[in-house]
Design a protein around this motif. Structure first.
Motif, PDB file in Angstrom:
ATOM      1  N   HIS A  28       0.842  -1.200   0.000  1.00 30.92           N
ATOM      2  CA  HIS A  28       0.000   0.000   0.000  1.00 30.92           C
ATOM      3  C   HIS A  28       0.881   1.257   0.000  1.00 30.92           C
ATOM      4  N   GLU A  29       1.897   1.246   0.870  1.00 35.83           N
ATOM      5  CA  GLU A  29       2.764   2.417   1.004  1.00 35.83           C
ATOM      6  C   GLU A  29       3.536   2.694  -0.284  1.00 35.83           C
ATOM      7  N   VAL A  32       1.375   4.755  -2.521  1.00 35.68           N
ATOM      8  CA  VAL A  32       1.315   6.143  -2.031  1.00 35.68           C
ATOM      9  C   VAL A  32       2.606   6.879  -2.372  1.00 35.68           C
ATOM     10  N   ARG A  33       3.748   6.218  -2.183  1.00 34.73           N
ATOM     11  CA  ARG A  33       5.026   6.861  -2.481  1.00 34.73           C
ATOM     12  C   ARG A  33       5.146   7.214  -3.959  1.00 34.73           C
ATOM     13  N   LEU A  36       3.070  10.337  -4.655  1.00 35.47           N
ATOM     14  CA  LEU A  36       3.695  11.574  -4.168  1.00 35.47           C
ATOM     15  C   LEU A  36       4.936  11.938  -4.981  1.00 35.47           C
ATOM     16  N   TRP A  46      -6.711   2.326  -7.591  1.00 32.21           N
ATOM     17  CA  TRP A  46      -6.438   1.769  -6.269  1.00 32.21           C
ATOM     18  C   TRP A  46      -7.677   1.056  -5.730  1.00 32.21           C
ATOM     19  N   THR A  50      -6.490   0.765   0.150  1.00 30.11           N
ATOM     20  CA  THR A  50      -5.368   1.690  -0.053  1.00 30.11           C
ATOM     21  C   THR A  50      -5.843   3.130   0.025  1.00 30.11           C
ATOM     22  N   LEU A  51      -6.977   3.402  -0.605  1.00 36.41           N
ATOM     23  CA  LEU A  51      -7.530   4.757  -0.577  1.00 36.41           C
ATOM     24  C   LEU A  51      -7.834   5.215   0.842  1.00 36.41           C
ATOM     25  N   PHE A  54      -4.676   5.879   2.834  1.00 38.68           N
ATOM     26  CA  PHE A  54      -4.056   7.125   2.386  1.00 38.68           C
ATOM     27  C   PHE A  54      -4.797   8.333   2.947  1.00 38.68           C
ATOM     28  N   GLU A  57      -4.257   8.768   6.702  1.00 36.78           N
ATOM     29  CA  GLU A  57      -2.946   9.293   7.067  1.00 36.78           C
ATOM     30  C   GLU A  57      -2.807  10.763   6.705  1.00 36.78           C
ATOM     31  N   LEU A  58      -3.498  11.195   5.666  1.00 36.68           N
ATOM     32  CA  LEU A  58      -3.515  12.632   5.371  1.00 36.68           C
ATOM     33  C   LEU A  58      -4.304  13.385   6.441  1.00 36.68           C
ATOM     34  N   LEU A 289      -8.122   8.258  -8.225  1.00 32.83           N
ATOM     35  CA  LEU A 289      -7.293   7.170  -7.702  1.00 32.83           C
ATOM     36  C   LEU A 289      -8.012   5.832  -7.822  1.00 32.83           C
TER      37      LEU A 289
END
Length: 466
Positions: A28-29, A32-33, A36, A46, A50-51, A54, A57-58, A289
């Motif tokens: 998952h990370e 996201v990486r 970004l 996605w 995962t969505l 993400f 965490e935002l 996404l």
């Protein structure tokens, strides 16, 4: 969880299982990486886990979600309803700052990051859709207008097209220094077709007049996007504006302002009056996404196929009733079918047809009778909704927009066929009966029961006002 948390978990659960879970999280990370780092829409959409990871965490980067946060201002992201907070994934602070919608919000690092990522993804999709040299764009909850000087279109065959001579004459008459901009349109209802953007862009470049394009639902059309790209290549287009709901299938409430000069678009963002809602950015971020660029391209391809299918089916139906599909090859989304054979009381019959379609849950179709007059912002439009003072005939509009399916077209054609039969049977009767008794009720029983009541109300309203 971070590495330390996973390591601590190994004291409770087998390390092999914990490591497996850690690797799953890393997948998952990794997505996201990449997002970004590249700032582009992923090719493949996605999954929801995962969505949600993400977005969570935002959100916890925003001050209203800090553990132990102490807010003593008037705008601290306080929300009375937990349901409302969950609906917005706890993004409460909005985006931007007063005077600059693109500015980073100190209280809301997560929302600010969300805003930047969303703008980057939308820019990527605009390029994918055909405007390859666009340099910047940003999502806004709304886009405002200005005082218009209206230039009538000219009739060419069935199509209503830009009167270039009249535009240039008006620019000379008013003087370039007294004109805020030329405001052109790509996406519109047939029989109007996209404006002649290339020629308008040249006029604007020659006279030094800014040029803004209303590209309302044009992102989904390669033809509309090509016109914008070509206009910017040969002349002047300062900005083009498009709706989020029409092009990205999200709730109504947002727009995208894009252009070819990065600093100019940044200046527009600094004119926005105050902080803005993050809802439109959140909606389009989740959508893109989820779809990925491949998913969006698939929707664009399907829309073209649906346009061809709707065109063929509407043409076939129109010929059954001695009507015809208007020849509007320059309009890639909207179609129009004549309504010339509705009898002596044509305006009344056209109005009745429109109400019958509406009460039978056909949304989006427009019936345009002759002679409607409407005043908007002090300007009186003759032949309102028809894009011309005296278009030759009444007509019905339908459009093939992104997300339309074959079953939508089939159901529309079936219901339109039934409504046309009912209206034609009643067109010569001078009575207060709406004609719905002649509507074929063998199917859509629940819809018909509601429609019977609404038809009578709408017809009574029409008779009392005429």
């Amino acid at each position: 969880m971070n590495r330390e948390s996973f390591a601590a978990g190994e004291r409770l659960v087998s390390p092999a299982y914990i490591r497996q879970g850690c690797e799953a999280r890393r997948s998952h990370e990794h997505l996201v990486r990449l997002l970004l780092e590249k700032g582009k829409c992923p090719e493949d959409g996605w999954d929801e886990s995962t969505l949600e990871l993400f977005l969570h965490e935002l959100a916890i980067m925003d001050s209203n979600n800090f553990l132990g946060n102490c807010g003593v201002g008037e705008r601290e992201g306080r929300v009375a309803s937990a349901l409302v907070a969950r609906r917005h994934y706890r993004f409460i602070h909005g985006i931007g700052r007063s005077g600059d919608i693109s500015a980073v919000q100190p209280k809301a690092a997560g929302s600010s990051l969300l805003n930047k990522i969303t703008n980057s993804l939308v820019l990527d999709i605009i390029k994918l859709a055909g405007v390859h040299t666009v340099t910047n764009c940003f999502v806004v909850p709304m886009a405002t207008g200005f005082e218009p000087v209206v230039i009538e279109n000219v009739l060419e065959g069935d199509e209503l097209r830009t009167d270039l001579e009249a535009v240039e004459a008006k620019v000379r008459e008013l003087g370039p220094d007294h004109i805020l901009c030329v405001h052109s349109t790509t996406s519109c209802f047939a029989p109007r077709v996209p404006d002649r953007l290339e020629e308008l862009a040249v006029i604007c470049a020659d006279y030094g007049v800014p040029h803004v394009v209303n590209n309302a639902y044009g992102v989904q059309s390669s033809k509309c996007m090509h016109l914008i790209q070509q206009g910017a290549r040969v002349g002047r287009i300062d900005a083009f504006v498009q709706s989020l709901d029409k092009n990205f299938m999200v709730p109504v409430g947002g727009a995208v302002i894009a252009g070819f000069n990065d600093s100019f678009i940044q200046e527009i963002s600094k004119m926005y009056p105050g902080r803005a809602s993050a809802s439109p950015s959140l909606d389009v971020l989740i959508t893109l996404l989820s779809l990925g660029s491949n998913g969006y391209k698939k929707l664009l391809k399907e829309r073209k196929e649906m346009f061809s299918y709707l065109s063929s089916q509407l043409k076939k139906l129109s010929e059954t009733y001695n009507e015809r599909l208007l020849h509007t090859p320059h309009n890639p989304i909207s179609l129009a079918m004549t309504l010339k054979t509705l009898g002596e009381h044509q305006d009344r019959a056209a109005t009745q047809l429109g109400s019958m379609l509406f009460t039978r849950q056909v949304s989006g179709a427009r019936v345009v009778p002759l002679g409607s007059v409407q005043t908007v912002s002090g300007y009186t439009f003759q032949g309102f909704m028809s894009h011309a003072n005296d278009y030759p005939c009444a007509y019905l509009n339908a459009a093939a927009a992104i997300g339309m399916k074959t079953q939508d077209v089939d159901l529309f054609i079936k219901r339109l066929d039934k409504c046309l039969k009912a209206v034609r049977k009643e067109q010569n009767k001078e009575s207060n009966v709406s004609g719905v008794d002649n509507y074929d009720k063998t199917e859509d029983v629940d819809i018909e029961e509601m429609a019977l009541k609404l038809d009578k109300v709408l017809l009574d309203t029409y008779q009392n006002s005429s």
